[in-house]
Scaffold this motif. Structure first.
Motif, PDB file in Angstrom:
ATOM      1  N   GLY A 170     -70.053  35.879  32.738  1.00 34.36           N
ATOM      2  CA  GLY A 170     -69.445  35.906  31.410  1.00 34.36           C
ATOM      3  C   GLY A 170     -68.395  36.994  31.310  1.00 34.36           C
ATOM      4  N   LEU A 171     -68.668  38.149  31.922  1.00 34.40           N
ATOM      5  CA  LEU A 171     -67.702  39.248  31.864  1.00 34.40           C
ATOM      6  C   LEU A 171     -66.460  38.918  32.676  1.00 34.40           C
ATOM      7  CD1 LEU A 171     -70.243  42.177  32.173  1.00 34.40           C
ATOM      8  CD2 LEU A 171     -68.912  41.604  30.148  1.00 34.40           C
ATOM      9  N   TRP A 172     -66.644  38.247  33.819  1.00 40.21           N
ATOM     10  CA  TRP A 172     -65.476  37.808  34.589  1.00 40.21           C
ATOM     11  C   TRP A 172     -64.636  36.843  33.759  1.00 40.21           C
ATOM     12  CZ3 TRP A 172     -63.103  39.186  38.985  1.00 40.21           C
ATOM     13  CH2 TRP A 172     -63.786  40.063  39.848  1.00 40.21           C
ATOM     14  N   GLY A 173     -65.318  35.931  33.092  1.00 36.00           N
ATOM     15  CA  GLY A 173     -64.603  34.972  32.249  1.00 36.00           C
ATOM     16  C   GLY A 173     -63.835  35.690  31.155  1.00 36.00           C
ATOM     17  N   LEU A 174     -64.478  36.705  30.583  1.00 38.15           N
ATOM     18  CA  LEU A 174     -63.827  37.488  29.528  1.00 38.15           C
ATOM     19  C   LEU A 174     -62.512  38.062  30.034  1.00 38.15           C
ATOM     20  CD1 LEU A 174     -65.699  40.011  27.293  1.00 38.15           C
ATOM     21  CD2 LEU A 174     -63.594  40.700  28.371  1.00 38.15           C
ATOM     22  N   ALA A 175     -62.550  38.638  31.225  1.00 33.05           N
ATOM     23  CA  ALA A 175     -61.335  39.247  31.771  1.00 33.05           C
ATOM     24  C   ALA A 175     -60.274  38.187  32.068  1.00 33.05           C
ATOM     25  CB  ALA A 175     -61.680  40.027  33.033  1.00 33.05           C
ATOM     26  N   LEU A 176     -60.702  37.094  32.699  1.00 31.62           N
ATOM     27  CA  LEU A 176     -59.734  36.054  33.062  1.00 31.62           C
ATOM     28  C   LEU A 176     -59.091  35.445  31.823  1.00 31.62           C
ATOM     29  CD1 LEU A 176     -61.545  34.255  36.004  1.00 31.62           C
ATOM     30  CD2 LEU A 176     -59.526  35.731  36.084  1.00 31.62           C
ATOM     31  N   LEU A 177     -59.904  35.253  30.772  1.00 32.95           N
ATOM     32  CA  LEU A 177     -59.375  34.627  29.569  1.00 32.95           C
ATOM     33  C   LEU A 177     -58.473  35.565  28.774  1.00 32.95           C
ATOM     34  CD1 LEU A 177     -62.376  32.477  28.382  1.00 32.95           C
ATOM     35  CD2 LEU A 177     -60.106  31.663  28.965  1.00 32.95           C
ATOM     36  N   PHE A 178     -58.401  36.832  29.192  1.00 30.72           N
ATOM     37  CA  PHE A 178     -57.448  37.714  28.515  1.00 30.72           C
ATOM     38  C   PHE A 178     -56.050  37.534  29.089  1.00 30.72           C
ATOM     39  CE2 PHE A 178     -55.346  41.845  27.713  1.00 30.72           C
ATOM     40  CZ  PHE A 178     -55.389  41.802  26.335  1.00 30.72           C
ATOM     41  N   LEU A 179     -55.963  37.016  30.305  1.00 27.29           N
ATOM     42  CA  LEU A 179     -54.655  36.932  30.972  1.00 27.29           C
ATOM     43  C   LEU A 179     -53.615  36.096  30.221  1.00 27.29           C
ATOM     44  CD1 LEU A 179     -55.749  36.904  34.703  1.00 27.29           C
ATOM     45  CD2 LEU A 179     -55.007  38.807  33.273  1.00 27.29           C
ATOM     46  N   PRO A 180     -54.003  34.979  29.546  1.00 23.24           N
ATOM     47  CA  PRO A 180     -52.974  34.246  28.791  1.00 23.24           C
ATOM     48  C   PRO A 180     -52.267  35.110  27.743  1.00 23.24           C
ATOM     49  CG  PRO A 180     -54.944  32.915  28.968  1.00 23.24           C
ATOM     50  CD  PRO A 180     -55.291  34.256  29.523  1.00 23.24           C
ATOM     51  N   ALA A 181     -52.838  36.274  27.418  1.00 24.42           N
ATOM     52  CA  ALA A 181     -52.183  37.161  26.455  1.00 24.42           C
ATOM     53  C   ALA A 181     -50.826  37.628  26.973  1.00 24.42           C
ATOM     54  CB  ALA A 181     -53.075  38.370  26.170  1.00 24.42           C
ATOM     55  N   PHE A 182     -50.654  37.574  28.309  1.00 23.03           N
ATOM     56  CA  PHE A 182     -49.386  38.023  28.881  1.00 23.03           C
ATOM     57  C   PHE A 182     -48.346  36.909  28.924  1.00 23.03           C
ATOM     58  CE2 PHE A 182     -52.456  41.052  30.438  1.00 23.03           C
ATOM     59  CZ  PHE A 182     -51.786  42.250  30.270  1.00 23.03           C
ATOM     60  N   TYR A 183     -48.786  35.708  28.540  1.00 16.21           N
ATOM     61  CA  TYR A 183     -47.880  34.566  28.587  1.00 16.21           C
ATOM     62  C   TYR A 183     -47.465  34.221  27.158  1.00 16.21           C
ATOM     63  CZ  TYR A 183     -46.290  29.775  29.477  1.00 16.21           C
ATOM     64  OH  TYR A 183     -45.552  28.631  29.541  1.00 16.21           O
ATOM     65  N   PHE A 184     -46.248  34.590  26.794  1.00 12.66           N
ATOM     66  CA  PHE A 184     -45.786  34.365  25.417  1.00 12.66           C
ATOM     67  C   PHE A 184     -44.409  33.723  25.488  1.00 12.66           C
ATOM     68  CE2 PHE A 184     -45.191  36.569  21.017  1.00 12.66           C
ATOM     69  CZ  PHE A 184     -45.116  35.306  20.433  1.00 12.66           C
ATOM     70  N   PRO A 185     -44.375  32.418  25.819  1.00 10.72           N
ATOM     71  CA  PRO A 185     -43.084  31.757  25.979  1.00 10.72           C
ATOM     72  C   PRO A 185     -42.386  31.544  24.636  1.00 10.72           C
ATOM     73  CG  PRO A 185     -44.839  30.169  26.146  1.00 10.72           C
ATOM     74  CD  PRO A 185     -45.489  31.501  25.989  1.00 10.72           C
ATOM     75  N   VAL A 186     -41.108  31.270  24.701  1.00 13.29           N
ATOM     76  CA  VAL A 186     -40.344  31.022  23.479  1.00 13.29           C
ATOM     77  C   VAL A 186     -40.789  29.702  22.835  1.00 13.29           C
ATOM     78  CG1 VAL A 186     -38.019  30.743  22.541  1.00 13.29           C
ATOM     79  CG2 VAL A 186     -38.409  32.261  24.476  1.00 13.29           C
ATOM     80  N   ASP A 187     -41.135  28.732  23.694  1.00  6.85           N
ATOM     81  CA  ASP A 187     -41.614  27.437  23.220  1.00  6.85           C
ATOM     82  C   ASP A 187     -42.897  27.635  22.403  1.00  6.85           C
ATOM     83  OD1 ASP A 187     -42.964  25.022  22.995  1.00  6.85           O
ATOM     84  OD2 ASP A 187     -42.134  24.242  24.867  1.00  6.85           O
TER      85      ASP A 187
END
Lengths: 466, 92, 197
Positions: A170-187
């Motif tokens: 669960g903690l690994w998932g928590l960390a991995l699911l934070f990564l989309p925070a770095f993806y903020f496209p204009v679309d």
């Protein structure tokens, strides 16, 4: 507490509670601004106060989960933590970074904060819950990596129980699911996908794994029921969570520009998301009924039973009310969502954090349970906070209903601010309930300072039966 | 031991249920290819499917257990039956 | 040992539930998910009758028939393995389990071929409402077959390790109950999606 290194959980728990208190205070200010728009304006506008309120929530929950991991993983693995010193260092880094970020929100205009912290290099700021400046986001990743390294190493050298594996996964998932925070496209369509994957990937997926592992751990310890039985329940609850949650998260994709089939898939699967919470209730109650002994810490028991019940109400019931696409069409972005958000976050994740704190803190302070007097304070705090939060949810639901009828349906819709004015009575109720919640929190925090003789384990067995 | 009945009896029973299920699957498949669109045939099909579901219920071992479970299963089958009926009885 | 006591506490009279109480809770949760999906399918079909009738013809009914027979027979093998372990015939129980898994794998292979074929026909989630339902229902069920096979595999491993005998075999019964559910759902799916028109 069997291992000295579990002691590092203590600062995490204390830090989490302090930030929790901060979150409530900013919540009260934000609630006040609903009633008087000029309150603390222009020094602290609503947008800033709201950001602080929600960010503190995320940070204190993460801190409590980390404390819980540092407490549980060594005990389950039957070995000392890989590096207590790293855990302690991580705590201070996390706390200081968190406080600096909050101060940044409060005292630097947001655009200036963005310019100062290199948002131009990799734009990530601006989305709800993910307002953190780039360095803070990177800091969160580093803190998570440090935690993962520490607990995974501990798990690797120790006993590998299912409970521990689920918690660490669960903690690994928590960390991995934070990564989309770095993806903020204009679309904006793509941006909204990646936005939902972070916080909502947590709350309706990954964090439910952590929640059931924490609850499972507490129940193993407090009820004395066979670990095998508790782990089996944990597995089916997790399976159901993933079955409903992974596709169910599609209920956020309605009307965002995502393909139309999400209206069907999101509605159907998210309608099933209350099921794992219902199963958690059945699980906790059954384990309590079949308990082998009377555990002296009644307050912790109360939290452990209260968590699934409130989680079911807040996440399950209130979530279901607004999840179906035709309903969401009208309720989108109203105070219905706020009602659900408050009751679900508190009922599921705040309460499970308070449960593990309630269970572990006496051990960390060298006793099995606090004195009866301290427990009474704690339980008073429990009831005041739970009831207040329920009233807050009801008041916000009332405001949501008014918005739907006055602003979104009918022949002559009223403007947004006009509706807000009509809803003042609900905002008053919410604010008053907010203050009673705060008094409950004070009672809860007081319980840590009430002395008296700790209740000892008497080991009396409870007669089986119903 | 959960079931007092002799194992041979259980084996016969299971084999019979399996044969019935296979028969009905083939039957409904045949009906669907030969007699498309007939309401009467749809009705027969519904019954066949319900029967199949009932047998699965039997397979799953709920036949002789507590009332609550049987009720829950019955409710679920009623839900499925209405879905099937809704799909069957519309002219196509 | 303790599982047995707990299970017994749930049943007042008559016979105890075969398998574990928890797996039954899970089965009912799963059935509810599928029940909602079936109902949604029925309502969607009602409002898009022409589309559903036309698109349904494109499906590969022969493969679906073969898959139905595979799953039903696999379920039969599962019943036989439960009966075998009740009679303390461990080797026979394992043989039937292996047969059940083999037939289940046959389903998986056929289904993958069908999905691959669908892809060449341009059947996608966004293609139309029928394809959306057809793909999500069958793929969701497909994932359950995979989960069921995983459960069967772990039970087989435990059986090989000598964990089960005539007096203690809750694991085999639980796996059996779950596997029957997978089969029951397919029987309904087969009728609802492939046959009725």
């Amino acid at each position: 507490m069997n291992f000295a290194s579990q002691r590092v959980a203590k600062p995490y728990f204390i830090g989490a509670l302090a930030l929790f208190a901060g979150q409530i205070i900013f919540g009260l200010i934000a609630g006040m601004q609903y009633l008087d728009g000029s309150f603390l304006f222009p020094a602290f506008p609503f947008s800033v106060i709201r950001t602080v309120h929600t960010n503190l929530l995320i940070v204190w929950l993460l801190m409590a989960f980390m404390g819980a991991a540092y407490y549980i993983v060594p005990e389950e693995a039957q070995t000392e933590l890989h590096s207590p010193r790293l855990a302690l260092l991580t705590f201070w880094v996390f706390l200081i970074a968190g406080v600096l970020t909050i101060l940044g929100y409060l005292f630097v205009p947001y655009s200036q904060l963005a310019a100062m912290t290199g948002n131009a290099i990799l734009p990530t700021m601006g989305r709800g819950y993910l307002e953190q400046p780039l360095p803070t986001k990177i800091g969160i990743v580093l803190v998570a990596l440090s935690l993962l390294f520490n607990v995974t190493m501990t798990l690797a050298k120790g006993r590998k129980t299912s409970l521990n594996i689920v918690l660490v996964a669960g903690l690994w998932g928590l960390a991995l699911l934070f990564l989309p925070a770095f993806y903020f496209p204009v679309d904006t369509v793509k941006a909204s996908y990646s936005w939902w994957w972070v916080v909502h990937g947590w709350v309706e997926g990954d964090w439910e794994l952590i929640l059931s592992a924490l609850l499972g751990f507490i129940l193993v310890r407090m009820t004395g029921v066979d670990r095998e039985i508790i782990e089996k329940w944990m597995y089916i609850i997790i399976a159901m969570t993933l079955i409903s949650g992974i596709i169910g998260i599609g209920h956020h994709y309605y009307y965002t520009g995502a393909p139309e089939y999400w209206i069907w898939l999101g509605s159907i699967f998210s309608a099933m998301e209350p099921v794992p919470f219902l199963m958690l209730v059945v699980f906790a109650v059954r384990m309590l009924i079949s308990r082998r002994h009377e555990y002296p810490n009644h307050a912790a028991l109360l939290w452990a039973i209260g968590t699934p019940v409130m989680a079911f109400l807040g996440a399950g019931f209130w979530g279901f009310m607004i999840t179906l696409a035709p309903v969401q069409y009208y309720t989108h972005g109203t105070n219905f969502t706020a009602a659900h958000g408050h009751l679900a976050f508190f009922g599921a994740y705040a309460m499970v954090s308070l449960s593990i704190i309630s269970y572990a803190m006496p051990h960390l302070r060298g006793r099995m349970a606090n004195s009866l007097r301290a427990q009474r304070w704690e339980m008073t705090g429990f009831w005041i906070m739970v009831i207040s939060m329920f009233v807050i949810a009801l008041a916000l639901t009332g405001a949501g209903i008014v918005t739907v009828f006055l602003q979104r349906m009918g022949e002559h819709p009223i403007s947004f601010m006009g509706v807000q004015y009509q809803e003042r009575v609900f905002f008053w109720i919410r604010e008053v309930a907010g203050f009673t919640f705060f008094s409950g929190l004070v009672a809860y925090l007081t319980s840590f300072f009430v002395g008296g003789d700790p209740v000892a384990a008497h080991g009396a067995t409870v007669p089986r039966g119903r | 031991m959960h079931h007092p009945s002799p194992v041979t009896h259980d084996i016969q029973h299971a084999t019979m249920v399996w044969g019935l299920l296979v028969g009905m699957t083939l039957c409904s498949f045949y009906l669907s290819t030969q007699l498309a669109g007939l309401r009467l045939m749809s009705a027969i099909l519904t019954l066949a499917i319900l029967k199949a579901a009932w047998i699965a219920f039997d397979y799953m071992g709920l036949r002789r257990t507590q009332l609550g479970w049987r009720l829950a299963m019955g409710l679920w089958l009623a839900m499925v039956a209405s879905a099937i009926a809704l799909s069957c009885f519309l002219p196509g | 040992m303790d599982t047995e006591t707990l299970t017994r506490a749930d049943t007042t009279a008559t016979q105890p539930l075969p398998g574990d109480f928890a797996i039954w809770v899970f089965i009912f949760a799963e059935l509810t998910v599928f029940g909602i999906l079936f109902t949604a399918y029925a309502f969607a079909r009602e409002s898009h009758l022409a589309l559903f009738n036309m698109e349904q013809r494109l499906l590969d009914r022969q493969t679906a028939l073969a898959n139905t027979l595979l799953l039903i027979t696999s379920s039969y093998a599962m019943v036989r393995s439960v009966l075998a372990i009740r009679a303390d015939q461990i080797a026979r129980c394992i043989r039937w389990l292996l047969l059940a898994m083999g037939l289940g794998c046959g389903f998986v292979v056929l289904k993958i071929r069908e999905f691959a074929h669908d892809a060449t026909l341009g059947i996608t989630l966004s293609h139309n409402l029928f394809d959306m339902f057809y793909l999500s229902l069958t793929f969701f069920h497909f994932m359950h077959v995979i989960l069921g096979l995983t459960i069967l595999a772990s039970v087989t491993l435990r059986a090989l390790g000598g964990h089960y005998n005539a007096s203690s075999h809750t694991g085999v019964e639980s796996a059996g109950a779950y596997w029957h559910m997978v089969d029951l759902l397919w029987v309904i799916l087969f009728a609802l999606v492939y046959v009725i028109h």
